[in-house]
Design an enzyme around this catalytic site. Structure first.
Site, PDB file in Angstrom:
ATOM      1  N   GLU A  62       1.625  18.229  -3.254  1.00 45.20           N
ATOM      2  CA  GLU A  62       0.520  17.457  -3.843  1.00 45.20           C
ATOM      3  C   GLU A  62      -0.649  18.342  -4.235  1.00 45.20           C
ATOM      4  O   GLU A  62      -1.415  18.005  -5.125  1.00 45.20           O
ATOM      5  CB  GLU A  62       0.018  16.404  -2.851  1.00 45.20           C
TER       6      GLU A  62
ATOM      7  N   HIS B 157      25.126  26.021   6.671  1.00 46.86           N
ATOM      8  CA  HIS B 157      26.512  25.647   6.391  1.00 46.86           C
ATOM      9  C   HIS B 157      26.633  24.773   5.156  1.00 46.86           C
ATOM     10  O   HIS B 157      27.706  24.304   4.818  1.00 46.86           O
ATOM     11  CB  HIS B 157      27.109  24.958   7.623  1.00 46.86           C
TER      12      HIS B 157
ATOM     13  N   LYS C 218       1.080   4.845  -8.038  1.00 46.78           N
ATOM     14  CA  LYS C 218       0.620   3.650  -7.310  1.00 46.78           C
ATOM     15  C   LYS C 218       0.189   2.555  -8.293  1.00 46.78           C
ATOM     16  O   LYS C 218       0.527   1.387  -8.121  1.00 46.78           O
ATOM     17  CB  LYS C 218      -0.557   4.004  -6.393  1.00 46.78           C
TER      18      LYS C 218
HETATM   19  O1  PA5 Z   1      -2.453  12.846   0.518  1.00 41.47           O
HETATM   20  C1  PA5 Z   1      -2.636  11.803  -0.080  1.00 41.47           C
HETATM   21  O2  PA5 Z   1      -3.700  11.542  -0.647  1.00 41.47           O
HETATM   22  C2  PA5 Z   1      -1.574  10.721  -0.119  1.00 41.47           C
HETATM   23  O3  PA5 Z   1      -0.365  11.148   0.388  1.00 41.47           O
HETATM   24  C3  PA5 Z   1      -2.058   9.542   0.711  1.00 41.47           C
HETATM   25  O4  PA5 Z   1      -2.314   9.959   2.005  1.00 41.47           O
HETATM   26  C4  PA5 Z   1      -1.034   8.419   0.728  1.00 41.47           C
HETATM   27  O5  PA5 Z   1      -0.733   8.026  -0.590  1.00 41.47           O
HETATM   28  C5  PA5 Z   1      -1.573   7.225   1.505  1.00 41.47           C
HETATM   29  O6  PA5 Z   1      -2.807   6.795   0.984  1.00 41.47           O
HETATM   30  P1  PA5 Z   1      -3.764   5.887   1.818  1.00 41.47           P
HETATM   31  O7  PA5 Z   1      -4.198   6.607   3.032  1.00 41.47           O
HETATM   32  O8  PA5 Z   1      -4.908   5.586   0.899  1.00 41.47           O
HETATM   33  O9  PA5 Z   1      -2.989   4.646   2.163  1.00 41.47           O
END
Ligand code: PA5
Length: 419
Positions: free
Chosen positions: A280, A301, A410
């Site tokens: 990310e 393996h 999302k």
């Molecule tokens: O790192 C990030 O921003 C994402 O992985 C969020 O943590 C994930 O989408 C969950 O979002 P939220 O905490 O708003 O539910």
């Protein structure tokens, strides 16, 4: 007993020369300055372990203690950065002796997928148990945890009634906005705030990670102590900066996949957390190193062939635990080269053997020595990789703290649901 040694980076086999790292020294110094200046958005995690709010830590411990005495089964509801860090710590450090009440509640995870069978099985498993929930969502609007929370809250209300159910719910969310914030205030859930200046994947040392980790009976002071030591080290040139430099150099040589390899199965979810952290943070604007993870020796393996002789687009980062405990002696009946040796000895031979073979195949390798699998080491690892990842993002020229692609998935999913 942990003797608190630092992590150690070994890039001897990376095929990157020390001079090439030195060439990036100025950029890295600027990167560290940006991280520690306190002026950049979403860098609150950098100095968090150096000056964390002690009153909040006390409140986390008190809440965890109450939850431990209140329930036999504890469900962590969250996804991505709101779940992986806690799971990484609990899988790494948690007590595996199930069904011993004094060891604390059984830990379950919900809202980390949209599977009907997964959540049906979980609900069946929870019937007749004393259940507490911890719902974690920074935005408070993410679909997966919202669904799981609705399902599990329903279960609690049917069993205990609304008021008693509410007393079994802890929420971790934004301090001001979002559906979950509104609900937490309205229903008077015990709740904690995700700091504004810390994004999901960098939030494990906030209540997002610390509360569930404390419920699992893990020493969060030790985690913070490890993170603090690493935060002090990362202010200066050293291993976290060098690791960022080596990765960047390999990226520019066309090594676009980093394979995290570990020989201790307890590191499985730490590797999942690493995949999110790097994926990310760097994967944007058509750039980034694709993070993958393999568990050895099992995956040797299946994937060992590709590593040894396949498309040379990858490099390996070995998470090498120096002192895994406990150990076992191999019985004489195993015969030959094995009898009388310990399993850890054989596992070490596997690390050496694999590295020798891949060295011969000219696969670039980075080794990170982790002293042991303790809470202190977990804290070090978290801060080490977060710093290295942020610096890697700066070197690559991307913002390591946003995730426009995740946001777009999302919102598209919400649109699809409206059809
Ligand atoms: O790192 C990030 O921003 C994402 O992985 C969020 O943590 C994930 O989408 C969950 O979002 P939220 O905490 O708003 O539910």
């Amino acid at each position: 007993m942990n003797d608190r040694k630092p992590l150690k980076l070994d890039f001897t086999d990376s095929r990157v020369a020390p001079e090439e790292i030195q060439e990036k020294a100025v950029s890295l110094a600027i990167g560290r300055e940006r991280l520690f200046s306190g002026k950049e958005d979403f860098t609150g995690w950098v100095t968090l372990p150096l000056n964390y709010d002690r009153e909040e830590i006390i409140r986390i411990k008190e809440t965890a203690k109450k939850i431990r005495s209140q329930c036999t089964d504890f469900v962590i509801i969250g996804i991505g950065g709101s779940y992986l860090g806690a799971r990484a710590a609990i899988e790494l450090l948690g007590n595996r002796k199930a069904d011993v009440p004094s060891d604390g509640p059984r830990i379950h995870y919900a809202g980390c997928n949209l599977s009907g069978p997964y959540h049906s099985e979980l609900i069946d498993e929870l019937r007749g148990k004393e259940v507490c929930l911890c719902v974690i969502s920074k935005s408070g609007t993410t679909t997966e945890p919202a669904i799981a929370f609705a399902l599990l809250k329903d279960l609690l209300i049917k069993k205990y009634g609304k008021e008693a159910a509410n007393a079994r719910i802890t929420a971790v969310t934004d301090g001001r906005v979002g559906v979950l914030r509104e609900e937490a205030d309205r229903e008077a859930y015990v709740n904690f705030v995700v700091p504004d200046d810390i994004g999901g994947r960098y939030s494990v040392l906030t209540p997002v990670g610390l509360l569930p980790i404390a419920v699992a009976g893990i020493d969060i002071d030790e985690i913070l102590a490890g993170a603090e030591a690493e935060a002090e080290r990362s202010k200066l040139p050293g291993d976290s900066s060098d690791y960022a430099a080596v990765r960047n150099q390999l990226f520019h040589r066309g090594k676009h996949i980093e394979v995290f390899e570990y020989y201790e199965p307890r590191l499985q979810f730490f590797a999942e957390w690493l995949k999110q952290l790097f994926g990310e943070s760097e994967g944007k604007e058509g750039k980034g190193i694709f993070p993958a993870a393999l568990q050895f020796s099992a995956d040797l393996h299946s994937m060992g062939q590709f590593l040894q002789e396949g498309n040379p687009i990858l490099f390996e980062t070995v998470l090498n635990v120096a002192r895994p405990e406990p150990d076992l002696e191999i019985p004489q009946s195993a015969g030959g080269l094995l009898a009388g040796k310990s399993l850890n000895q054989i596992n070490r031979a596997a690390v050496e053997g694999v590295m020798a073979a891949h060295r011969a195949a000219e696969v670039p390798m980075i080794k990170i020595d982790i002293p042991a699998l303790t809470a202190y080491d977990f804290g070090q690892m978290v801060h080490f990789f977060e710093t290295a990842c942020a610096l890697s993002g700066y070197l690559l020229g991307v913002d390591p703290f946003d995730q426009p692609g995740v946001e777009s998935y999302k919102s598209e999913m919400r649109k699809a649901l409206q059809k």
